[in-house]
Motif scaffolding. Structure first.
Motif, mmCIF file in Angstrom:
data_model
loop_
_atom_site.group_PDB
_atom_site.id
_atom_site.type_symbol
_atom_site.label_atom_id
_atom_site.label_comp_id
_atom_site.label_asym_id
_atom_site.label_seq_id
_atom_site.Cartn_x
_atom_site.Cartn_y
_atom_site.Cartn_z
ATOM 1 N N LYS A 29 0.865 -1.177 0.000
ATOM 2 C CA LYS A 29 0.000 0.000 0.000
ATOM 3 C C LYS A 29 0.901 1.227 0.000
ATOM 4 O O LYS A 29 0.982 1.978 0.963
ATOM 5 N N ALA A 88 -2.022 -0.184 -8.878
ATOM 6 C CA ALA A 88 -2.451 1.177 -9.218
ATOM 7 C C ALA A 88 -1.283 1.917 -9.854
ATOM 8 O O ALA A 88 -0.172 1.905 -9.320
ATOM 9 N N GLN A 193 -6.450 1.677 -11.705
ATOM 10 C CA GLN A 193 -6.200 0.378 -11.086
ATOM 11 C C GLN A 193 -6.445 -0.709 -12.124
ATOM 12 O O GLN A 193 -7.392 -0.630 -12.920
ATOM 13 N N SER A 213 -11.641 2.252 -7.003
ATOM 14 C CA SER A 213 -11.088 1.213 -6.126
ATOM 15 C C SER A 213 -11.763 -0.132 -6.337
ATOM 16 O O SER A 213 -11.177 -1.175 -6.045
ATOM 17 N N ARG A 214 -12.981 -0.126 -6.827
ATOM 18 C CA ARG A 214 -13.702 -1.384 -7.004
ATOM 19 C C ARG A 214 -13.437 -1.981 -8.381
ATOM 20 O O ARG A 214 -13.268 -1.263 -9.370
ATOM 21 N N SER A 265 -8.084 -6.024 -3.856
ATOM 22 C CA SER A 265 -8.151 -4.740 -4.559
ATOM 23 C C SER A 265 -7.590 -3.648 -3.668
ATOM 24 O O SER A 265 -7.592 -3.756 -2.432
ATOM 25 N N ASP A 267 -7.433 0.224 -2.175
ATOM 26 C CA ASP A 267 -8.207 1.424 -1.885
ATOM 27 C C ASP A 267 -7.378 2.618 -2.356
ATOM 28 O O ASP A 267 -6.382 2.989 -1.724
ATOM 29 N N LEU A 268 -7.751 3.208 -3.476
ATOM 30 C CA LEU A 268 -6.926 4.254 -4.074
ATOM 31 C C LEU A 268 -6.760 5.457 -3.162
ATOM 32 O O LEU A 268 -5.733 6.143 -3.201
#
Length: 653
Positions: A29, A88, A193, A213-214, A265, A267-268
């Motif tokens: 992250k 990302a 992403q 993010s999804r 996935s 979380d941007l």
């Protein structure tokens, strides 16, 4: 007993290691110096926690890899494991509309990818190993340049590459949301992403992209694929990115990966963000400039005497005497130009400055003297030999090269003086040197075409100009066009690093195949001539940064107007409609035909002259279809689209 215990212990470790390898799972992250990530090339981790794979430096590579090998096969039966990854990234080109190649997620036998080249190869492969199954390279590319050699569908696509840079499956970048596919601009500078999932049981690969993010409910690419011939038992996973003549900064903000499971996935909103540009402190800037100026003044004062003693030595080496008939002495040219004074400066450009001069003697011949800084000794002898040969060329539409002079760090070339300056000046200088009528423009185009026929077909050997452009077309006393600056591109090549392949010419006029082959041909001269034709007709540069986005690239814009039957809108407004529409359509058609991306589709210069003279009818043009990004394939490659160097030149004699 000890031996048996040791064997049991070894078996336990091996089994545990195998299970661990099958269940590789990690998530970044953001990135920091203490996290395990292996960088090479120009990739670097910023203080903010993101990876900058490349910057705005041309023709370089940046990579980031997970440091440990990942097991992709079951050691007992050889079956391929499933894997999943999400990451990302952002792509920020130096010129936003033009791109600058892309980046690729890759699975490869090594982290170094030795031999991988920049530009269209994305740092993954090179010309000798591309397409060979022995390289065992799997990649998903996020490409922002349309490369015709590899059959790219457009300049904004996602592609699945196996052993090759020619994608096995590809799609224009888009994401599925709300039951609709939305266009996604990869080079728009926003965070994107991507999700790549491989099902080893179903032999199915899916790829998705989104600015959110999804994960989209529907993938962009769903491709039946058996990776068992590609993946070795252990391989490395990571990213490779490159730049070409135009460059992009490629950023990586986060990355998750899992074998035999679904990668998480990202979380941007929780990932590092690019910093906003900081405003410069004017006080600090002024202080720094003052200090730098003082230091520079001291250095110059201390070294100026020694520099001029070395610089002004007029030494003639023995090998130069064999080219004597074309050699001027430095003192002759200094006298002719009255000491190279600024008052006699005709213009300046990437190769040096051009001065007007009058050769001493009874004839009082006016000349243009180009003074070229060329500190490197490499290739000077070869260049002088070539100049001596070029001095033998004789044609009414060529600017005659009368001779040369070498003096330490300077090379001086002596040309016929053209009293009406450059075509570039008449088209673009403000105020212009003089408006060109339609008849004058067509004559100039015809004159340049005739000069190229002579160079390509009529002299004793083939001569490739290599740098056809408006600033290299000079106008004589009758406003006839003459092509000049022979050997300039060759000089640039000789003066470079011998171990580096460089594309020589002017951006905006370069044929797309040049970045791949590095070899100029008569066909690449034809491409540059096509750009020149459209420039003369439209009164606009091949790339116009101040134009509307749809008009940025001249050849694309003219194609759009041609296909809509509105080509007259492209003609220079200064002509006021004073031209024959049929002749205008013929000339524009020739410019477009010469601009075809495939060299074999372009005419020869002899055919061009026949079209201009009415000796042959112009064939029907095959209009390149627009892609999803709204541009036609006439936007050929990253190097074609940048500021033409001629935009900074007054005259190039």
């Amino acid at each position: 007993m000890r031996s048996r215990a040791f064997l049991l212990f070894f078996f336990f470790l091996s089994t545990t290691s195998s299970i661990a390898a099958q269940e590789v799972k990690f998530i970044y992250k953001g990135f920091s110096g203490n996290q395990a990530i292996r960088l090479n090339g120009i990739a670097e981790i910023a203080a903010e926690g993101f990876i900058r794979l490349t910057n705005e430096t041309s023709r370089l590579i940046g990579r980031a890899f997970y440091p440990l090998p990942v097991r992709f096969r079951n050691s007992s039966d050889g079956s391929v494991f499933s894997f999943s990854t999400a990451f990302a990234f952002a792509i920020i080109p130096e010129y936003p509309k033009l791109g600058g190649h892309g980046l690729a997620f890759t699975i490869a036998p090594s982290k170094e990818l030795r031999g991988g080249l920049p530009s269209q190869y994305l740092g993954l492969l090179n010309a000798s190993d591309v397409g060979k199954s022995s390289n065992h390279v799997f990649a998903v590319e996020f490409d922002t340049v349309q490369d015709f050699e590899f059959g790219d569908i457009n300049d904004n696509h996602v592609g699945v590459d196996i052993y090759d840079m020619r994608s096995n499956a590809s799609a224009a970048a888009a994401y599925y949301d709300g039951g609709v596919n939305h266009y996604l601009n990869l080079k728009g500078g926003g965070v994107v992403q991507a999700w790549i999932d491989y099902d080893g049981f179903k032999n199915l690969l899916t790829v998705s992209v989104s600015p959110f993010s999804r994960k989209p409910a529907k993938p962009l690419i769903s491709f039946p694929l058996d990776l068992s011939p590609v993946l070795l038992e252990e391989m490395f996973v990571g990213f490779s990115s490159s730049t070409g003549l135009l460059a992009s900064s490629h950023y990586l903000f986060g990355w998750s990966f899992q074998v035999n499971g679904l990668a998480q996935s990202l979380d941007l909103s929780s990932l590092p963000a690019l910093p906003h540009p900081k405003k410069k402190n004017p006080t600090l800037t002024a202080a720094a400039c003052s200090a730098a100026a003082a230091f520079l003044a001291a250095a110059v004062t201390g070294g100026v005497f020694l520099y001029y003693r070395i610089k002004n030595a007029d030494v003639v080496e023995p090998w130069e005497r064999e080219y004597g008939p074309h050699r001027f002495s430095y003192e002759e040219l200094k006298t002719a130009t009255r000491g190279f004074r600024d008052k006699d400066l005709l213009g300046s450009g990437g190769f040096g400055k051009v001065y007007r001069g009058v050769l001493p003697g009874g004839a009082k011949t006016a000349v243009a003297v180009k003074k070229i800084a060329h500190e490197s000794k490499q290739g000077i002898r070869e260049f002088v030999a070539e100049i001596a040969t070029i001095g033998r060329l004789r044609h009414r539409n060529l600017v005659q090269l009368q001779g040369w002079c070498r003096r330490r760090g300077d090379l001086l070339l002596v040309y016929d003086y053209m009293p009406n300056g450059s075509l570039d000046g008449h088209l673009f200088e403000d105020p212009p040197k003089g408006a060109l009528s339609w008849g004058q423009r067509v004559r100039i185009i015809r004159d340049v075409a005739a000069a190229l026929v002579y160079l390509h077909e009529e002299w004793e050997s083939v001569v490739i100009h290599r740098d056809v452009k408006a600033s290299n077309v000079l106008l004589d006393e009758e406003m006839g066009g003459r092509l000049g600056d022979f050997g300039m591109a060759k000089l640039h090549e000789h003066g470079g690093n011998a171990s580096t392949t460089r594309v020589v010419g002017t951006l905006g006029y370069l044929a797309p195949e040049l970045t791949r082959t590095g070899k100029a041909t008569t066909s690449s001269d034809v491409f540059a001539f096509g750009a020149l034709v459209l420039e003369v007709v439209c009164g606009r540069r091949p790339v116009e940064p101040k134009a509307q986005p749809e008009e940025l690239i001249l050849v694309d814009w003219v194609w759009e107007l041609w296909s809509a039957g509105r080509v007259a809108e492209a003609v220079d407004r200064r002509l006021g409609g004073d031209y024959a529409e049929e002749e205008m359509a013929l000339v524009v058609g020739i410019g477009l035909m010469c601009s075809y991306p495939n060299p074999s589709d372009r005419p020869t210069m002899r055919e061009v002259v026949r079209y201009l003279d009415g000796g042959a009818g112009l064939p029907s043009l095959c209009i390149p279809p627009p892609d999803d990004g709204g541009r036609s394939p006439a936007v050929f490659d990253d190097f074609v689209h940048s500021y033409p160097s001629s935009s900074f030149e007054k005259v190039s004699s």
